[in-house]
Motif scaffolding. Structure first.
Motif, mmCIF file in Angstrom:
data_model
loop_
_atom_site.group_PDB
_atom_site.id
_atom_site.type_symbol
_atom_site.label_atom_id
_atom_site.label_comp_id
_atom_site.label_asym_id
_atom_site.label_seq_id
_atom_site.Cartn_x
_atom_site.Cartn_y
_atom_site.Cartn_z
ATOM 1 N N SER A 203 -24.789 82.558 113.814
ATOM 2 C CA SER A 203 -26.201 82.336 113.538
ATOM 3 C C SER A 203 -27.000 83.198 114.503
ATOM 4 O O SER A 203 -26.464 83.680 115.502
ATOM 5 C CB SER A 203 -26.565 80.863 113.712
ATOM 6 O OG SER A 203 -26.913 80.602 115.056
ATOM 7 N N LYS B 27 -19.605 79.820 111.374
ATOM 8 C CA LYS B 27 -20.269 81.081 111.044
ATOM 9 C C LYS B 27 -21.327 81.405 112.079
ATOM 10 O O LYS B 27 -21.962 80.512 112.644
ATOM 11 C CB LYS B 27 -20.893 81.002 109.646
ATOM 12 C CG LYS B 27 -19.855 80.739 108.559
ATOM 13 C CD LYS B 27 -20.500 80.653 107.191
ATOM 14 C CE LYS B 27 -19.444 80.369 106.118
ATOM 15 N NZ LYS B 27 -20.049 80.284 104.768
ATOM 16 N N THR C 228 -14.419 85.345 109.727
ATOM 17 C CA THR C 228 -15.741 84.852 109.362
ATOM 18 C C THR C 228 -16.696 86.036 109.403
ATOM 19 O O THR C 228 -16.810 86.683 110.432
ATOM 20 C CB THR C 228 -16.207 83.785 110.368
ATOM 21 O OG1 THR C 228 -15.304 82.694 110.311
ATOM 22 C CG2 THR C 228 -17.600 83.298 110.047
ATOM 23 N N ARG D 34 -18.868 75.167 114.858
ATOM 24 C CA ARG D 34 -19.592 76.134 114.031
ATOM 25 C C ARG D 34 -18.634 77.203 113.551
ATOM 26 O O ARG D 34 -17.936 77.834 114.351
ATOM 27 C CB ARG D 34 -20.721 76.758 114.842
ATOM 28 C CG ARG D 34 -21.694 77.587 114.006
ATOM 29 C CD ARG D 34 -22.611 78.410 114.886
ATOM 30 N NE ARG D 34 -23.237 77.605 115.921
ATOM 31 C CZ ARG D 34 -23.706 78.115 117.048
ATOM 32 N NH1 ARG D 34 -23.589 79.398 117.293
ATOM 33 N NH2 ARG D 34 -24.276 77.340 117.945
ATOM 34 N N SER E 140 -25.064 82.009 109.293
ATOM 35 C CA SER E 140 -25.628 80.695 109.007
ATOM 36 C C SER E 140 -26.694 80.375 110.038
ATOM 37 O O SER E 140 -26.587 80.750 111.186
ATOM 38 C CB SER E 140 -24.533 79.631 109.057
ATOM 39 O OG SER E 140 -25.104 78.342 109.022
ATOM 40 N N ARG F 80 -13.160 71.258 106.610
ATOM 41 C CA ARG F 80 -14.401 72.028 106.553
ATOM 42 C C ARG F 80 -15.467 71.239 105.802
ATOM 43 O O ARG F 80 -15.200 70.659 104.746
ATOM 44 C CB ARG F 80 -14.174 73.363 105.867
ATOM 45 C CG ARG F 80 -15.457 74.189 105.776
ATOM 46 C CD ARG F 80 -15.211 75.613 105.376
ATOM 47 N NE ARG F 80 -16.466 76.369 105.348
ATOM 48 C CZ ARG F 80 -16.546 77.675 105.381
ATOM 49 N NH1 ARG F 80 -15.433 78.392 105.439
ATOM 50 N NH2 ARG F 80 -17.705 78.273 105.360
ATOM 51 N N ASN G 152 -20.822 74.643 106.837
ATOM 52 C CA ASN G 152 -20.619 75.689 107.832
ATOM 53 C C ASN G 152 -19.977 75.175 109.112
ATOM 54 O O ASN G 152 -20.019 75.848 110.145
ATOM 55 C CB ASN G 152 -21.964 76.349 108.159
ATOM 56 C CG ASN G 152 -22.532 77.086 106.963
ATOM 57 O OD1 ASN G 152 -21.799 77.689 106.190
ATOM 58 N ND2 ASN G 152 -23.839 77.007 106.789
#
Length: 347
Positions: free
Chosen positions: A56, A54, A109, A52, A113, A31, A34
């Motif tokens: 958005s 998270k 999650t 990705r 973000s 990781r 984000n």
């Protein structure tokens, strides 16, 4: 084949556990903020691929892009590629099996973000590729350049090395990886706008045995691969090797490689520039770029002087005639003051 709505539902559900999916199927990654970064969707070590983690406002978690190849997809694609599955039914069964694990093993999650994966060929993808690369000294890039007679390597921070840069054939055949020289393309304010890739043979003895060993990405028009900081005098040419070859004779002169004849003709001039040496290639495209650039320079009040090689280009001169002969051939082409300023000091 699985109905489209079932596949979409599975991908959405997997996205709710994006980090857990990555830790399970892309265990060679890690990781970073984000994103989950890894070499590729087949779980190779590296940092080319960004998943990705998270949500958005512009998209859900679980979407991924490989900055080196332009490949993209969702977490169902990750399962397929990492396990080498062919039948989509097997991919769906594996996804359902993963989602059936105890929820304590599948951290969700929940926050948001604004980070997004880079679009294919964009300046952001170019920036990520450059960031994944490393300095050239001691790498196959140095081997490659020295094999072409280019030994003046100070001030080449715009060049980088990527050991496993993805290459997708023009005929859409299977993607492969090769070592590559990565060149940063920048604007006049030194902002990175693009990148150029030269794929290399495994031993650095030449270019890779692929159909198109050179490719560029990002915003190129007007910009260049730069060596040194320009003041009142600089030189500009097409190719990286051609420009670096002349730099072996004139190591203190700032130079820029525009990457093609068309881009050379459109290169932007630094505000401090008074004299521009145009590095000519002996071919029709080179002549056209020379004429266009001279005309633009004159309109900007910049003196333009052509430097012509004895052979096809200055790398041919350097390799076949030698550095001393190349210096002699360009001596009479330089302005007298520049001859003493750049050429005498380099000898």
């Amino acid at each position: 084949m699985m109905p489209r709505h079932d596949a979409s539902d599975l991908a959405h559900r997997l996205g709710g556990y994006a980090e857990a999916v990555c830790r399970h199927y892309l265990s060679n990654g890690r990781r970073q903020g984000n994103y989950w970064t890894v070499g590729d969707a087949r779980n190779a070590p590296g940092r080319s691929m960004f998943v990705r983690l998270k949500a958005s406002p512009k998209g859900p978690p679980g979407k991924w892009t490989d900055a080196a190849t332009g490949e993209h997809g969702d977490l169902l694609d990750v399962i397929r590629e990492s396990l080498g599955l062919v039948d989509f039914k097997d991919v769906a069964d594996e996804a359902r099996s993963f989602l059936a694990m105890p929820l304590s093993n599948l951290p969700r999650t929940t926050d948001h973000s604004k980070s997004l994966p880079a679009s294919v060929g964009s300046p952001e993808a170019a920036r990520r590729l450059v960031a994944m690369s490393k300095p050239i000294i001691g790498t196959l890039v140095e081997t490659y350049l020295r094999g072409r007679g280019i030994t003046t390597l100070h001030g080449t921070g715009s060049l980088r090395f990527h050991p496993r840069c993805y290459y997708r054939p023009d005929d859409c055949g299977p993607t492969e990886t090769c070592p590559a020289m990565i060149a940063s393309v920048t604007d006049l304010d030194d902002r990175l706008t693009g990148a150029h890739r030269t794929w290399l043979a495994p031993d650095g003895s030449g270019k890779a045995a692929v159909d198109t060993p050179r490719r560029a990405m990002g915003d190129l028009l007007g910009h260049a691969v730069r060596f040194g900081v320009p003041n009142s005098v600089m030189a500009a040419g097409e190719g990286i090797e051609t420009t670096l070859s002349l730099r072996c004779a004139l190591p203190d002169m700032a130079m820029a490689a525009a990457l093609s004849a068309a881009h050379l003709a459109a290169i932007l001039f630094p505000p401090t520039l008074h004299r521009l040496y145009v590095i000519r290639d002996n071919d029709p495209a080179g002549d056209g770029a020379r004429d266009s650039l001279i005309e633009r320079a004159a309109e900007a009040g910049i003196e333009a002087i052509v430097l012509s090689p004895a052979m096809e280009d200055f790398n041919d001169d350097l390799r076949c005639l030698g550095l001393d002969a190349m210096r002699a051939s360009i001596s009479d082409q330089l302005m007298r003051g520049d001859r003493f300023r750049y050429l005498t000091r380099a000898a």
